[in-house]
Design an enzyme around this catalytic site. Structure first.
Site, PDB file in Angstrom:
ATOM      1  N   MET A  96      -4.453  -6.797  -6.843  1.00  0.00           N
ATOM      2  CA  MET A  96      -4.026  -7.888  -7.717  1.00  0.00           C
ATOM      3  C   MET A  96      -5.182  -8.789  -8.134  1.00  0.00           C
ATOM      4  O   MET A  96      -5.094 -10.013  -8.078  1.00  0.00           O
ATOM      5  CB  MET A  96      -2.924  -8.703  -7.024  1.00  0.00           C
ATOM      6  CG  MET A  96      -1.755  -7.869  -6.541  1.00  0.00           C
ATOM      7  SD  MET A  96      -1.010  -6.855  -7.848  1.00  0.00           S
ATOM      8  CE  MET A  96      -0.229  -8.131  -8.830  1.00  0.00           C
ATOM      9  N   ARG A  97      -6.263  -8.136  -8.553  1.00  0.00           N
ATOM     10  CA  ARG A  97      -7.416  -8.888  -9.049  1.00  0.00           C
ATOM     11  C   ARG A  97      -8.011  -8.159 -10.246  1.00  0.00           C
ATOM     12  O   ARG A  97      -8.064  -6.922 -10.257  1.00  0.00           O
ATOM     13  CB  ARG A  97      -8.493  -9.042  -7.970  1.00  0.00           C
ATOM     14  CG  ARG A  97      -8.113  -9.966  -6.844  1.00  0.00           C
ATOM     15  CD  ARG A  97      -9.248 -10.116  -5.840  1.00  0.00           C
ATOM     16  NE  ARG A  97     -10.471 -10.653  -6.430  1.00  0.00           N
ATOM     17  CZ  ARG A  97     -10.674 -11.950  -6.658  1.00  0.00           C
ATOM     18  NH1 ARG A  97      -9.743 -12.839  -6.356  1.00  0.00           N
ATOM     19  NH2 ARG A  97     -11.817 -12.372  -7.173  1.00  0.00           N
ATOM     20  N   ASP A 102      -5.361  -3.790 -18.369  1.00  0.00           N
ATOM     21  CA  ASP A 102      -4.390  -2.737 -18.658  1.00  0.00           C
ATOM     22  C   ASP A 102      -4.588  -2.128 -20.042  1.00  0.00           C
ATOM     23  O   ASP A 102      -3.611  -1.777 -20.723  1.00  0.00           O
ATOM     24  CB  ASP A 102      -2.959  -3.268 -18.510  1.00  0.00           C
ATOM     25  CG  ASP A 102      -2.649  -3.705 -17.096  1.00  0.00           C
ATOM     26  OD1 ASP A 102      -3.216  -3.124 -16.154  1.00  0.00           O
ATOM     27  OD2 ASP A 102      -1.844  -4.643 -16.920  1.00  0.00           O
ATOM     28  N   GLY A 115       0.782  -1.229   0.000  1.00  0.00           N
ATOM     29  CA  GLY A 115       0.000   0.000   0.000  1.00  0.00           C
ATOM     30  C   GLY A 115       0.814   1.280   0.000  1.00  0.00           C
ATOM     31  O   GLY A 115       0.368   2.287   0.544  1.00  0.00           O
ATOM     32  N   THR A 116       1.988   1.278  -0.651  1.00  0.00           N
ATOM     33  CA  THR A 116       2.783   2.512  -0.680  1.00  0.00           C
ATOM     34  C   THR A 116       2.076   3.602  -1.482  1.00  0.00           C
ATOM     35  O   THR A 116       2.102   4.775  -1.093  1.00  0.00           O
ATOM     36  CB  THR A 116       4.186   2.248  -1.251  1.00  0.00           C
ATOM     37  OG1 THR A 116       4.074   1.663  -2.559  1.00  0.00           O
ATOM     38  CG2 THR A 116       4.971   1.312  -0.339  1.00  0.00           C
ATOM     39  N   ASN A 117       1.466   3.248  -2.602  1.00  0.00           N
ATOM     40  CA  ASN A 117       0.712   4.257  -3.355  1.00  0.00           C
ATOM     41  C   ASN A 117      -0.487   4.739  -2.555  1.00  0.00           C
ATOM     42  O   ASN A 117      -0.839   5.920  -2.590  1.00  0.00           O
ATOM     43  CB  ASN A 117       0.254   3.684  -4.701  1.00  0.00           C
ATOM     44  CG  ASN A 117       1.281   3.905  -5.794  1.00  0.00           C
ATOM     45  OD1 ASN A 117       1.799   4.998  -5.967  1.00  0.00           O
ATOM     46  ND2 ASN A 117       1.586   2.853  -6.537  1.00  0.00           N
ATOM     47  N   ASN A 177      -6.571   2.967 -12.310  1.00  0.00           N
ATOM     48  CA  ASN A 177      -5.489   2.051 -11.954  1.00  0.00           C
ATOM     49  C   ASN A 177      -4.151   2.679 -12.317  1.00  0.00           C
ATOM     50  O   ASN A 177      -4.067   3.559 -13.179  1.00  0.00           O
ATOM     51  CB  ASN A 177      -5.657   0.726 -12.711  1.00  0.00           C
ATOM     52  CG  ASN A 177      -4.603  -0.302 -12.318  1.00  0.00           C
ATOM     53  OD1 ASN A 177      -4.363  -0.524 -11.135  1.00  0.00           O
ATOM     54  ND2 ASN A 177      -3.962  -0.929 -13.299  1.00  0.00           N
ATOM     55  N   ARG A 200     -15.621 -14.800  -8.974  1.00  0.00           N
ATOM     56  CA  ARG A 200     -15.215 -13.398  -9.037  1.00  0.00           C
ATOM     57  C   ARG A 200     -16.444 -12.496  -8.983  1.00  0.00           C
ATOM     58  O   ARG A 200     -16.424 -11.425  -8.369  1.00  0.00           O
ATOM     59  CB  ARG A 200     -14.436 -13.133 -10.325  1.00  0.00           C
ATOM     60  CG  ARG A 200     -13.049 -13.749 -10.361  1.00  0.00           C
ATOM     61  CD  ARG A 200     -12.399 -13.616 -11.732  1.00  0.00           C
ATOM     62  NE  ARG A 200     -12.326 -12.236 -12.160  1.00  0.00           N
ATOM     63  CZ  ARG A 200     -12.751 -11.780 -13.333  1.00  0.00           C
ATOM     64  NH1 ARG A 200     -13.322 -12.599 -14.188  1.00  0.00           N
ATOM     65  NH2 ARG A 200     -12.607 -10.511 -13.661  1.00  0.00           N
ATOM     66  N   HIS A 211      -0.184   1.397 -13.454  1.00  0.00           N
ATOM     67  CA  HIS A 211       0.542   0.224 -13.950  1.00  0.00           C
ATOM     68  C   HIS A 211       2.019   0.575 -14.112  1.00  0.00           C
ATOM     69  O   HIS A 211       2.345   1.625 -14.670  1.00  0.00           O
ATOM     70  CB  HIS A 211      -0.039  -0.222 -15.290  1.00  0.00           C
ATOM     71  CG  HIS A 211       0.635  -1.432 -15.853  1.00  0.00           C
ATOM     72  ND1 HIS A 211       0.480  -2.684 -15.312  1.00  0.00           N
ATOM     73  CD2 HIS A 211       1.506  -1.568 -16.883  1.00  0.00           C
ATOM     74  CE1 HIS A 211       1.209  -3.552 -15.999  1.00  0.00           C
ATOM     75  NE2 HIS A 211       1.842  -2.896 -16.962  1.00  0.00           N
TER      76      HIS A 211
END
Length: 231
Positions: free
Chosen positions: A91-92, A146, A13-15, A108, A66, A110
């Site tokens: 990561m999903r 992405d 969780g750095t971002n 998001n 999902r 990337h």
């Protein structure tokens, strides 16, 4: 208008923490309504706790599909009043139901210059391929991984002796600069999607901005476009 965001993350969780701090310092006009992880032991939950933010874990292994998992996550996000979703190392893959619940409001980041090197190993793939430049991309999320419309990109040289880790460290420094900026543009209602291109209202013909990036004892210039408006 203050952006009401949910932050989804799977790991450290750095971002997410950079976003926490930007909100606290009033660099980002947003309210963090909920921090959610699919992993109960994710460090991002501890970071949220330290900031006094609402947080929870929804363990994806307890759901049969999902779709079922995303229905629960969407329910929690809406219960907390968020209308924008920020993926910060989540990561999903999200489902069409999830995206339809927050149209053009799922963002998001990337660690590569999309459309090159999509997937979970952007920096590693760039190093193995031997490219001379890499970086990061903030984009709207689409059903294809992405592949959504790009908001902002930052570019850094790849050095001959770069490892996946050294390159990833520099990319992280860039991520911390561009993610908050992209979200602030969204908060200001300045992002317009035309076809597959994101236009930032009001930037005119400004040139890309050069910023210095330092990671360990390595310092070099990086190029960012659209140019940053906040430090």
């Amino acid at each position: 208008m203050s952006l009401k965001i949910a932050i989804l993350a799977s790991g450290s969780g750095t971002n997410a923490q950079v976003i926490f701090e930007a909100v606290r310092q009033k660099k980002l006009d947003a309210e963090i309504c909920i921090v959610l992880s699919n992993r109960p032991d994710a460090k991002v939950l501890e970071r949220a706790e330290n900031f006094g933010l609402p947080h929870c874990a929804v363990d994806h292994t307890l759901f049969s599909s999902r779709e079922e998992y995303d229905e629960k996550v969407v329910e929690i996000i809406k219960e907390h009043g968020a209308d924008c979703v920020v993926l910060a190392g989540y990561m999903r893959m999200v489902t069409p139901f999830f995206l339809a619940s927050f149209p053009e409001r799922v963002i998001n980041i990337h660690p590569a210059i999309l459309p090159s090197f999509p997937g979970v190993h952007g920096a590693r793939d760039a190093v193995r391929y031997g490219v001379k430049f890499s970086g990061c991309t903030v984009h709207f999320v689409s059903e294809e991984m992405d592949a959504g419309p790009i908001i902002i990109q930052a570019v850094t040289p790849c050095l001959q002796d770069d490892s996946e880790q050294t390159l990833q460290n520099r990319i992280h420094c860039l991520e911390h600069k561009v993610y908050v900026q992209a979200l602030q543009w969204l908060a200001e209602d300045r992002l317009e999607i035309i076809g597959h291109t994101v236009h930032v209202k009001g930037i005119g013909k400004q040139q890309a901005k050069i910023v210095e990036v330092k990671s360990g004892d390595i310092g070099m210039n990086a190029l960012i476009y659209p140019p940053l408006e906040i430090a």
